[in-house]
Design an enzyme around this catalytic site. Structure first.
Site: not given
Lengths: 743, 210
Positions: A470, A635, A707
């Site tokens: 992540t 980013k 999510e």
């Protein structure tokens, strides 16, 4: 060097290690005298093992032993191996008895000096069974349901009622009742579940591919009946998890048990085909939706009834109805969750558990209502926009969904869409445009972080979090650097190891909200110490300056009004004994959840192109727009969102774990037949964030973005397929044979 | 070609250093004449029937030669990872379906999990560890992957980069659609596809020989 601020698109701090192949994942570790474990899996779906014939295996060179229920070490804390209140604690298969609950259940492990010897040995184990007929998964058994004890998030109710559904429906001018079904999905992180376990006396160390080193430490120590401090779990790099590495599954106990049995370090890497069943999956669902609406689009009633499946020995309910409770301002609302039992491995959380299948059903039925009353789908959603959370009856800490709709529609060119199905085409291709809302609740768990300013002015952050892809490692250094007015290059992070202060599991999009808040608070605390040191120090340029006047910027402590009045951390600490300053903070929710509803929102717009003759579906364009609080790294955040949206494409069009109802055996347990998108499946795709300042939600001001990209994407694509073809497909995945059926 | 024993190999990182030290017994064994395990030299009675015998082979990997004893059934991927500690090539499926183990064999891409190590003698094998021109300089595509965030968890990344370099060298990076098509043998479950394409396009536009 340019100062890197929060929000800047800085490169991943582990980027170089990952692009050169030097990042060591769990299976890349080596230990002296290490041996290899390979699992033997059941080939029946229900019954008992009558006997193992291991004679041939044990005669093979290099084979140390075969561990099975006959010789497996007894598990001291076996009474803890039962259905748990904690969503991540699943019941494991630990070779303590001869029962087989599902096909492809681990039943033995061959341990040998080389991988080849272990594989060969495992293939030669002969098993005889007493077999019974397995209970099949959904859609079979849907008339034989029971009510689950709980939903995975402890504060979600199983069933809810608001107002009077019947009265609401009788006051409706239009009623839409439809059933939506979703398949069993398997996470398939590219890194197989892997661990290397070894004992040094009573102390156990595990290199483990996990989303939560501290969760594994707790679970393994309670099962072995040993103090937590004796278990060390390390996960420096994790090759994706998506929920499957959030729970502690059987292999995480089996490898240390084997290591104990043979007295050597054991390496156990699951084979791809072993990961269809024993490490969780997203349950198949059957969801009945009812919406009652007035002519002007105002909902008078909404209900959402979900059936999902669990295993024969554990309980996990897919919480598909939770979003429908609060997404729209319908005064009358009911939702239920039911389960069936099947002889399958226990389902578990998979990226956007509940939300992904549930919002597919919700945002599909809302699209159906829009067509039924001839209203624009965005206008219909705005008509029923919930200004406050109708389920909790609380205000939102912030909600910018309206802006997400508007900006998404503009970027996408929604105005060019002609609403009539099959009204847009180019050559052989029918063009469809669909949209849907996206949402994900803000989760936060207790996390601890330590921040240390060293005499050389560099900063050390320690926290037992892990980076599952992540960008957590990168973002945590940014958070500390931001508070302390430094460049992230001045910050070193120590993480991925239970040696560091306990952090939470990387799941439920909660890491940045939880661990990010802990790092924020620890950095604030250590900064306060530094400020105090300065204004109490006669020799400091900041002597007697009010604390509130002092700011940390460009590696210095200085006054707000005159940046020249101040000094660096280095000079401050040098004068004060060259000792580091440090603060350790346990960060947890206060009462924000009692007073506010905390959620991130978004909109997804999708364009599909479908070959009219061949039924080939491609998602030609997709735009996601999200409001998720503060974005810490533009980013990595964009990558998270796009990855989520690609999961939406995958769920809408590709993924399907095919379980043979007669045997309970997975028929496509590999990456050739279990389809996930490849590069050519993804065309134009982009994601945007709306600026949203939310100081209520948590100290880091973030909402979680892991999510939400998945959630609305599935229904946006399904709605676009309807617009293209006039065919409403309520059964995922949407494959070409279902589309071709339309004539 | 200069032969290099394990202990002479440039090592990177504590784990590798330790592992190669551990492997010194193996190195010693390899110093014996390369006849060990050749058919006929081992007494047949000591090996159960049907079990493969080890043979000594030489693999040229990243411009170095490795003398090693392998069973004929050992895949190139397992030899790289388990025997030589070249762990950059990843095992995602072991079936040639995911591309995480992509290496170059004589300049062409191949899935190392589908190749038997014994069949790779006299070939030039390049793994992700051998792509960068030096330990402190990255290959342009490696730099571009970091810049364009063509990765998340990083597990598929070595394979993606090995395929990406081949796509550039073979002239298949002419358009976005062409890159996507030629890169479709490498699965990225995190969904970093647009970053991967951006990275390859950036190197293509840069016009440098890769």
């Amino acid at each position: 060097m340019a100062k890197k601020l929060i929000g800047d698109p800085i490169d991943r701090i582990d980027g170089d290690l990952k692009v050169t192949g030097r990042a060591r994942y769990s299976a890349d570790m080596k230990r002296p005298d290490m041996v290899y474990g390979v699992l033997v899996m059941s080939s029946i779906g229900n019954g008992r093992i009558r006997s193992f014939d291991t004679a041939e295996t044990l005669k093979m060179p290099g084979v140390l032993t075969v561990m099975s229920y006959g010789n497996a070490p007894k598990v001291a804390g076996i009474n803890k191996n039962k259905p748990s209140e904690v969503a991540t604690d699943r019941v494991m298969s630990l070779f303590q008895d001869n029962k087989v609950h599902y096909n492809n259940q681990p039943i033995a492990m061959v341990i040998a000096d080389t991988f080849e010897h272990a594989v060969d040995g495992a293939a030669r184990v002969k098993v005889t069974y007493e077999s019974q007929k397995p209970k099949p998964p959904l859609p079979a058994g849907r008339n034989n349901t029971f009510t689950p004890e709980r939903l995975p998030r402890y504060d979600d109710q199983v069933d809810t009622k608001r107002g009077n559904l019947k009265a609401g429906l009788s006051g409706a001018s239009t009623k839409v009742t439809e059933t939506y079904t979703t398949p069993t999905q398997t996470h398939n992180a590219l890194e197989p579940h892997a661990l290397i376990a070894y004992w040094e006396g009573e102390k156990l160390t595990m290199y483990n591919a996990t989303q939560g080193v501290s969760g594994v430490q707790k679970r393994i120590s309670e099962l072995f009946g040993m103090p937590k401090e004796n278990v060390r779990v390390i996960a420096q790099f994790v090759g994706g998890g998506f929920g499957s590495k959030g729970a502690t599954w059987s292999h995480v106990m089996l490898a240390p048990m084997a290591a104990k049995l043979v007295g050597k370090p054991v390496k156990l890497v699951l084979m791809r085909e072993h990961m269809f069943g024993m490490v969780g999956w997203r349950s198949s669902t059957v969801q009945k939706m009812v919406v009652g609406t007035k002519k002007d689009g105002e909902f008078t009633a909404l209900s959402h009834d979900t059936i999902s499946q669990t295993s024969a020995f554990d309980e996990f309910a897919e919480p598909a109805g939770t979003i429908s409770r609060m997404m729209y301002a319908s005064p009358n609302m009911e939702s239920t969750h039911r389960l069936i039992r099947a002889n399958i491995g226990t389902p578990s959380a998979m990226r956007a558990p509940g939300e992904a299948p549930g919002v597919f059903a919700l945002e599909s039925v809302v699209d159906e209502v829009a067509y039924a009353i001839n209203m624009d789908p965005i206008a219909l959603r705005l008509k029923n926009y919930a200004e406050t959370d109708p389920h909790k009856n609380l205000p939102f800490s912030s909600k910018s969904l309206r802006e997400c709709y508007q900006q998404g529609a503009e970027r996408f060119g929604w105005a060019k869409r002609t609403p009539e199905p099959r009204s847009m085409r180019e050559g052989n291709e029918l063009i469809g445009m669909g949209m849907a809302s996206s949402i994900y609740p803000v989760n936060r768990a207790e996390s601890t972080a330590l921040v240390r300013i060293k005499p050389d002015g560099k900063v050390q952050v320690e926290t037992g979090t892990q980076d599952i892809g992540t960008g957590t490692y990168t973002v945590m250094t940014q958070v500390a650097a931001d508070v302390l007015g430094l460049s992230p290059d001045d910050v070193t992070l120590s993480a991925g190891d239970t040696r560091f202060p306990e952090s939470t599991t990387s799941g439920g999009s909660r890491t940045t909200a939880s661990t990010g808040s802990a790092v924020t608070q620890a950095a604030q605390a250590v900064l306060k110490q530094a400020k105090q040191l300065a204004y109490k120090d006669k020799r400091s340029p900041l002597f007697n300056v009010a604390e509130a006047e002092i700011v940390a910027e460009n590696g210095r402590l200085q006054t707000k009004s005159d940046p020249r009045q101040g000094e660096t951390f280095v000079s401050l600490l040098k004068r004060n004994g060259s000792k580091p300053l440090e603060a350790k903070m346990l960060s947890k929710s206060a009462d924000e959840k009692d007073n506010y509803s905390l959620n991130a929102f978004g909109s997804i717009f999708a364009e599909v192109r479908i070959d009219e003759a061949l039924g080939r579906i491609r998602v030609s364009r997709m735009i996601g727009t999200f409001a998720a609080g503060r974005i810490l790294n533009a980013k990595t955040a964009r990558s998270q969102i796009l990855g989520g949206m690609i999961w939406g494409v995958s769920m809408a069009l590709l993924e399907d774990t095919l379980i043979d109802p007669r045997t309970g055996r997975v028929m496509n347990p590999n990456l050739a037949e279990y389809h996930v998108p490849v590069n050519a499946d993804i065309e134009e795709i982009d994601g945007f964030f709306i600026e949203e300042k939310d100081e209520t939600v948590n100290p880091a001001g973030v909402k979680g973005i892991g999510e939400i990209g998945v959630v609305g994407s599935v229904s946006a694509i399904a709605n676009a397929v309807y617009h293209a073809t006039g065919k409403r497909i309520r059964d995922l995945p949407i494959t070409l044979e279902k589309v071709l059926d339309y004539r | 070609m200069e032969y290099t024993n394990h202990k002479n190999y440039i090592i990177d990182g504590a784990g590798r250093r330790w592992f190669l030290k551990q492997s010194s017994a193996l190195v010693g064994m390899l110093a014996l004449p390369p006849l060990i395990g050749q058919a006929g030299t081992a007494p047949a009675s000591s090996v159960p029937p049907g079990l493969p015998m080890k043979r000594a082979i030489t693999l040229r990997i990243n411009r170095k030669a490795y003398r090693i004893e392998v069973e004929p059934r050992e895949t190139l991927l397992d030899v790289l990872r388990e025997r030589l500690d070249l762990i950059g090539s990843k095992k995602g499926c072991d079936h040639g379906q995911c591309g995480a183990c992509t290496v170059h064999i004589d300049g062409r891409t191949a899935n190392a999990c589908l190749l038997l190590a014994v069949m790779q003698q006299d070939r030039d094998i390049t793994t992700i560890e051998g792509l960068a021109p030096s330990p402190d300089r990255l290959h342009p595509l490696q730099t571009a992957f970091v810049e364009h965030d063509g990765l998340q968890c990083g597990f598929c990344t070595p394979g993606q980069i090995m395929s990406g370099v081949a796509v550039l060298r073979e002239g298949h990076a002419g358009s976005t659609a062409q890159i996507k098509e030629w890169m479709s043998g490498n699965i990225c479950r995190c969904g970093a596809y647009s970053g991967i394409v951006d990275a390859i396009e950036a190197v293509q536009k840069g016009g440098r020989q890769v």
